[in-house]
Design a protein around this motif. Sequence first.
Motif, short mmCIF file in Angstrom:
data_model
loop_
_atom_site.label_atom_id
_atom_site.label_comp_id
_atom_site.label_asym_id
_atom_site.label_seq_id
_atom_site.Cartn_x
_atom_site.Cartn_y
_atom_site.Cartn_z
N HIS A 2 13.53 5.95 9.66
CA HIS A 2 14.54 8.09 9.96
C HIS A 2 15.68 7.04 9.77
CE1 HIS A 2 14.69 11.88 10.33
NE2 HIS A 2 14.90 11.70 11.12
N ASN A 3 16.46 8.08 8.81
CA ASN A 3 17.68 8.44 9.06
C ASN A 3 19.09 6.88 9.14
OD1 ASN A 3 18.16 11.49 8.56
ND2 ASN A 3 18.24 11.95 10.87
N ASN A 4 17.79 5.84 7.49
CA ASN A 4 19.10 4.51 7.70
C ASN A 4 18.31 3.68 9.36
OD1 ASN A 4 19.18 4.37 5.37
ND2 ASN A 4 20.82 5.79 5.43
N THR A 5 17.38 4.73 10.02
CA THR A 5 17.12 3.63 11.26
C THR A 5 15.55 2.97 11.37
OG1 THR A 5 18.87 5.15 12.71
CG2 THR A 5 17.31 4.16 13.90
N VAL A 6 15.75 1.36 11.64
CA VAL A 6 13.95 1.30 12.07
C VAL A 6 13.55 1.35 12.65
CG1 VAL A 6 12.91 -1.02 10.86
CG2 VAL A 6 14.54 -0.20 9.91
N GLN A 43 9.86 -4.54 21.99
CA GLN A 43 10.13 -3.35 20.99
C GLN A 43 11.49 -3.22 20.51
OE1 GLN A 43 10.70 0.68 23.47
NE2 GLN A 43 9.78 1.65 21.17
N ALA A 44 12.60 -2.72 19.53
CA ALA A 44 13.43 -2.97 18.62
C ALA A 44 13.26 -1.82 18.24
CB ALA A 44 13.45 -4.67 18.26
N THR A 45 15.03 -1.74 17.78
CA THR A 45 15.23 -0.67 17.24
C THR A 45 16.80 -1.11 16.17
OG1 THR A 45 14.66 1.04 18.06
CG2 THR A 45 16.34 1.99 16.29
N ALA A 46 17.11 -0.38 14.66
CA ALA A 46 17.89 -1.33 14.12
C ALA A 46 18.06 -0.28 12.69
CB ALA A 46 16.74 -2.42 13.45
N ALA A 47 19.19 -0.78 12.17
CA ALA A 47 19.98 -0.57 11.51
C ALA A 47 19.91 -0.68 10.26
CB ALA A 47 21.09 -0.38 11.36
N LEU A 48 19.94 -0.14 8.81
CA LEU A 48 19.26 -0.61 7.93
C LEU A 48 20.61 -0.74 7.07
CD1 LEU A 48 16.34 2.07 6.74
CD2 LEU A 48 16.46 -0.45 6.84
N PRO A 49 21.04 -1.92 5.84
CA PRO A 49 22.16 -2.24 5.51
C PRO A 49 21.95 -1.46 4.83
CG PRO A 49 20.61 -3.61 5.16
CD PRO A 49 19.50 -2.14 5.68
N GLN A 50 24.08 -1.22 4.93
CA GLN A 50 24.23 0.16 4.41
C GLN A 50 24.52 -0.55 2.80
OE1 GLN A 50 26.02 2.83 4.81
NE2 GLN A 50 24.99 2.94 7.49
N VAL A 89 1.14 -1.13 0.06
CA VAL A 89 0.10 -0.44 0.26
C VAL A 89 0.72 1.17 0.00
CG1 VAL A 89 -2.27 -1.76 1.45
CG2 VAL A 89 -0.36 0.15 1.98
N THR A 90 -0.02 2.25 -0.19
CA THR A 90 0.66 3.67 -0.42
C THR A 90 1.37 3.79 0.89
OG1 THR A 90 -0.09 4.13 -2.11
CG2 THR A 90 1.04 6.06 -1.24
N THR A 91 2.78 4.03 1.61
CA THR A 91 3.29 4.18 2.53
C THR A 91 2.85 5.99 2.52
OG1 THR A 91 5.57 4.46 1.43
CG2 THR A 91 4.80 2.62 2.65
N GLN A 92 3.53 5.90 4.36
CA GLN A 92 3.03 7.60 4.47
C GLN A 92 4.76 8.29 5.12
OE1 GLN A 92 0.79 7.97 7.50
NE2 GLN A 92 1.62 10.11 8.69
N SER A 93 4.79 9.52 4.05
CA SER A 93 6.39 10.45 4.76
C SER A 93 5.84 11.58 4.45
CB SER A 93 6.79 10.07 3.24
OG SER A 93 8.35 10.25 3.55
N ARG A 119 6.61 5.28 7.04
CA ARG A 119 5.60 5.09 8.89
C ARG A 119 5.30 3.45 7.58
NH1 ARG A 119 5.27 8.24 12.63
NH2 ARG A 119 5.70 10.23 11.78
N LEU A 120 5.27 2.44 8.24
CA LEU A 120 4.88 0.98 7.72
C LEU A 120 3.89 0.23 8.54
CD1 LEU A 120 8.13 0.10 6.20
CD2 LEU A 120 6.28 1.55 5.00
N GLY A 121 2.58 -0.64 7.60
CA GLY A 121 2.29 -1.10 9.13
C GLY A 121 1.03 -1.06 9.03
N PRO A 122 0.47 -1.18 9.42
CA PRO A 122 -1.43 -1.24 9.88
C PRO A 122 -1.74 0.17 10.14
CG PRO A 122 -1.38 -2.46 11.13
CD PRO A 122 0.39 -2.46 10.30
N GLU A 123 -2.63 0.83 8.93
CA GLU A 123 -3.44 2.48 9.73
C GLU A 123 -3.93 1.86 10.81
OE1 GLU A 123 -5.77 4.01 6.66
OE2 GLU A 123 -4.23 2.55 4.56
N ASP A 124 -2.88 2.72 11.69
CA ASP A 124 -3.26 3.75 12.71
C ASP A 124 -3.65 4.82 13.47
OD1 ASP A 124 -3.59 3.76 16.26
OD2 ASP A 124 -3.55 1.33 16.56
N PRO A 125 -4.54 4.89 13.83
CA PRO A 125 -3.98 7.27 14.13
C PRO A 125 -4.05 7.11 14.80
CG PRO A 125 -6.31 6.03 14.77
CD PRO A 125 -5.71 4.86 13.90
#
Length: 145
Positions: free
Chosen positions: A43-47, A138-145, A19-23, A29-35
Amino acid sequence: LLLVETRRTRTRTRTMRNVTTQSNANIQRLGPEDPRLSQIVIHNNTVYLSGQVGSGGADIKAQTKETCDKIDQLLSLAGTDKTNLLQCMIWVKDIKNDYAGMNEVYNEWIKDGKPVRACVESNMVYKQEGVQLLVEIQATAALPQ
């Protein structure tokens, strides 16, 4: 991406569809639509993943495995995996009785990575389908380079 849950006699099947992602200001932002929240924020290569729970398995080991599997799915949707984890924050309902079982499953799951981690006890009053939740991660990850 949208995470869709289908229920079949006490088991869940998860399917993904685009689906279209919000930017906004380089925030994806990804995942189910929830207000109220996003499942995944990039953000900035961090998940950043919101807190994840299992579907209410019978014990701490089952719930921890389900939660870790869900984190694997969400990291994959975001374009990364657990080898790029930076941090995990873990809440358990009863640290005295549940820490060892949670830790056993977590250590097997994370064996190739070493994110910073904290684990605290929480009342976790929320019940899912009548089953007491015992762990949230809860988790935080880096995007691969």
